[in-house]
Design a protein around this motif. Structure first.
Motif, short mmCIF file in Angstrom:
data_model
loop_
_atom_site.label_atom_id
_atom_site.label_comp_id
_atom_site.label_asym_id
_atom_site.label_seq_id
_atom_site.Cartn_x
_atom_site.Cartn_y
_atom_site.Cartn_z
N LEU A 47 0.83 -1.20 0.00
CA LEU A 47 0.00 0.00 0.00
C LEU A 47 0.86 1.26 0.00
O LEU A 47 0.60 2.21 -0.74
N HIS A 51 0.63 3.16 -3.57
CA HIS A 51 -0.60 3.89 -3.27
C HIS A 51 -1.13 4.66 -4.47
O HIS A 51 -2.34 4.86 -4.61
N LEU A 54 -3.68 2.81 -6.47
CA LEU A 54 -4.95 2.49 -5.83
C LEU A 54 -6.08 3.22 -6.55
O LEU A 54 -5.94 4.38 -6.94
N ASP A 56 -9.24 5.40 -7.41
CA ASP A 56 -9.80 6.60 -6.78
C ASP A 56 -11.33 6.61 -6.86
O ASP A 56 -11.96 7.64 -6.70
N LEU A 60 -11.37 6.88 -2.88
CA LEU A 60 -10.56 6.04 -2.01
C LEU A 60 -9.09 6.40 -2.07
O LEU A 60 -8.42 6.49 -1.05
N GLY A 61 -8.57 6.61 -3.28
CA GLY A 61 -7.16 6.94 -3.41
C GLY A 61 -6.80 8.22 -2.69
O GLY A 61 -5.80 8.29 -1.97
N LEU A 63 -8.39 9.62 -0.19
CA LEU A 63 -8.53 9.43 1.25
C LEU A 63 -7.30 8.76 1.83
O LEU A 63 -6.76 9.21 2.85
N VAL A 64 -6.82 7.70 1.19
CA VAL A 64 -5.64 7.00 1.68
C VAL A 64 -4.42 7.91 1.63
O VAL A 64 -3.62 7.96 2.58
N GLU A 65 -4.26 8.65 0.54
CA GLU A 65 -3.07 9.50 0.38
C GLU A 65 -3.09 10.69 1.34
O GLU A 65 -2.03 11.19 1.72
N LEU A 68 -1.74 9.09 4.51
CA LEU A 68 -0.73 8.07 4.25
C LEU A 68 0.37 8.02 5.31
O LEU A 68 0.80 6.93 5.69
N CYS A 71 -0.06 5.61 8.21
CA CYS A 71 0.07 4.16 8.02
C CYS A 71 1.28 3.61 8.75
O CYS A 71 1.33 2.42 9.08
N ASP A 287 -1.42 13.75 -2.29
CA ASP A 287 -2.70 13.47 -2.94
C ASP A 287 -2.58 13.67 -4.45
O ASP A 287 -2.14 14.71 -4.93
#
Length: 353
Positions: A47, A51, A54, A56, A60-61, A63-65, A68, A71, A287
Motif C-alpha cells: 500500500l 498507493h 490504488l 480513486d 478512495l485513493g 482518502l488513503v493518500e 498516508l 500508516c 494526494d
C-alpha cells in the motif's frame, strides 16, 4: 510385583510418551507462526509503495493518500503482535513497510531549515465561524510576514481584518473569500476561477434543473503581482473546494479536484518566472489530485521544514492541507504557527531568490 504387571505399566508409560510426542511435533515453528500477521505486513508495504495505483473510485485513493503518513503507526503495532506470537516470518515481512515508510517520509523528520531568506510568507484559513477575528489578525501581524494570505473570509469579518492589519500591511486585496495583505506594492490583481463543481451532488442537480435560482458564488482564488526589490513575483491565493464523506458516495472530492485542475492550469500559463501559491488546498502534497501543482511547484514544507507540518484540524493536526508552493524561489525554512481560534493552523515559510 509380577512380570505381567510390570510389563503393563511399562507399556502405559510408553503410550503416554507417544501421546505427547505428536503435540510437540504439531506445534508450528517460528517461520510458520503468525502467517496472517506476515500477510498484513506485506499488504501494508505494498500500500505504501503502490498507493498511486490504488483506485480513486469513491475518492478512495485521495482518502488513503491524505492520511498516508499515519500508516506508519501500523508497523510497531504489527511488530508487537509478531513478537508476542514469536513469528519470525512476520518480523521479516515488516521490513517491507518499514523501508517503504522511511523512503517516503523519513526525510520529513529531519530539520532542513537554513538561515537567511528574502521574503517571509504566511497563509491561514481563518475560518468563517472564527469568533475572534481581531485577535487572529493581531496574532498574524506579529508573525512578521511580508505577505499574509487569508482564506475563508466572511463578509462580517472582512472589515475587522482590514482594520487590524492596515498598519502592518499598507497594501492588500480581497477577492471574494480570499485576500492577500502585503508590505510590498500589488498590481495586476484578478480573481481565478476555481469554482467549477464546487457544490455537492444534490446542489448540482438543483443547478441543472433551476439554473436561474443558483446564486453566484464569490471567488475563492486570486492572482496578483508583488513588486519586490529583486523583480516581480506572481502570487496566487486559493481556497479549493471541500472534501466530504457522503453516506452513499464515499469520499467526495469532485469540487476540490476540479478546482485543483483549474488552479494548476493558471499556474502553467503564468508568464512570470517566480511564483508562490498560498492557501488551503484541502489536500496534501501526496494526494494525486494536486499532482498538476506539485509537478510544477516545490513544497516549502517538504524542502525546508522540520517534521510533517500538519495544519488541520487545529485541535489535533492530522494532515497538511494548507500549502506554500513555489517556483523560481528557494525555500529556506518552513514552520507551523500557533493556534489562532480557527480550525486550521497558520503555516509560514522563508523564501530566497
Amino acid at each position: 510385583m509380577g512380570e505381567p504387571e510390570a510389563h503393563e505399566r511399562g507399556r502405559d508409560r510408553a503410550e503416554a510418551g507417544t501421546d505427547k510426542a505428536p503435540d510437540t511435533e504439531r506445534r508450528p515453528g517460528p517461520w510458520r507462526r503468525g502467517l496472517v500477521l506476515a500477510v498484513c505486513a506485506l499488504l501494508l508495504g505494498l500500500l505504501l509503495l503502490l498507493h498511486d495505483h490504488l483506485t480513486d473510485r469513491a475518492g478512495l485513493g485521495s482518502l488513503v493518500e491524505t492520511f498516508l503518513p499515519w500508516c506508519g503507526l501500523f508497523v510497531p503495532v504489527l511488530l508487537a503482535a509478531a513478537l508476542w506470537r514469536r513469528s519470525a516470518s512476520a518480523v521479516v515481512a515488516l521490513l517491507l513497510p518499514a523501508f517503504a515508510w522511511v523512503s517516503l517520509f523519513g526525510g520529513l523528520l529531519l530539520d532542513k531549515s537554513e538561515a537567511g531568506g528574502d521574503l517571509t510568507v504566511v497563509t491561514h484559513n481563518v475560518a468563517a465561524e472564527n469568533t475572534d477575528p481581531a485577535g487572529t489578525a493581531r496574532q498574524l501581524a506579529r508573525s512578521g510576514a511580508d505577505l499574509l494570505a487569508l482564506e475563508e473570509l466572511s463578509d462580517e469579518a472582512r472589515g475587522t481584518y482590514e482594520k487590524e492589519l492596515a498598519q502592518a500591511y499598507p497594501h492588500h486585496t480581497v477577492q471574494g473569500t480570499v485576500g492577500l495583505w502585503s508590505k510590498l506594492p500589488l498590481s495586476d490583481t484578478r480573481p481565478v476561477d476555481v469554482l467549477r463543481g464546487n457544490v455537492g451532488p444534490a446542489a448540482q442537480k438543483r443547478q441543472r434543473e433551476h439554473p436561474e435560482q443558483v446564486p453566484v458564488d464569490p471567488p475563492r482564488a486570486l492572482r496578483t503581482t508583488v513588486a519586490t526589490k529583486k523583480g516581480p513575483l506572481a502570487v496566487y491565493v486559493a481556497h479549493l473546494g471541500s472534501v466530504r464523506v457522503m453516506p452513499r458516495g464515499g469520499f467526495w472530492t469532485q469540487s476540490r479536484d476540479a478546482g485543483a485542475t483549474k488552479l494548476a492550469q493558471a499556474v502553467a500559463d503564468e508568464q512570470l518566472e517566480r511564483v508562490v501559491v498560498l492557501g488551503d488546498l484541502n489536500g496534501t502534497t501526496d494526494d494525486r489530485a494536486l499532482s498538476g501543482l506539485t509537478s510544477r511547484l516545490t513544497s516549502a514544507q517538504a524542502d525546508a521544514g522540520d517534521g510533517f507540518g500538519f495544519s488541520w484540524p487545529a485541535a489535533f493536526p492530522m494532515a497538511r492541507i494548507d500549502q506554500i508552493l513555489v517556483r523560481g524561489l528557494d525555500p529556506k525554512s518552513a514552520w507551523v504557527l500557533p493556534e489562532t481560534g480557527s480550525d486550521h493552523l497558520p503555516v509560514g515559510a522563508r523564501l530566497s531568490w
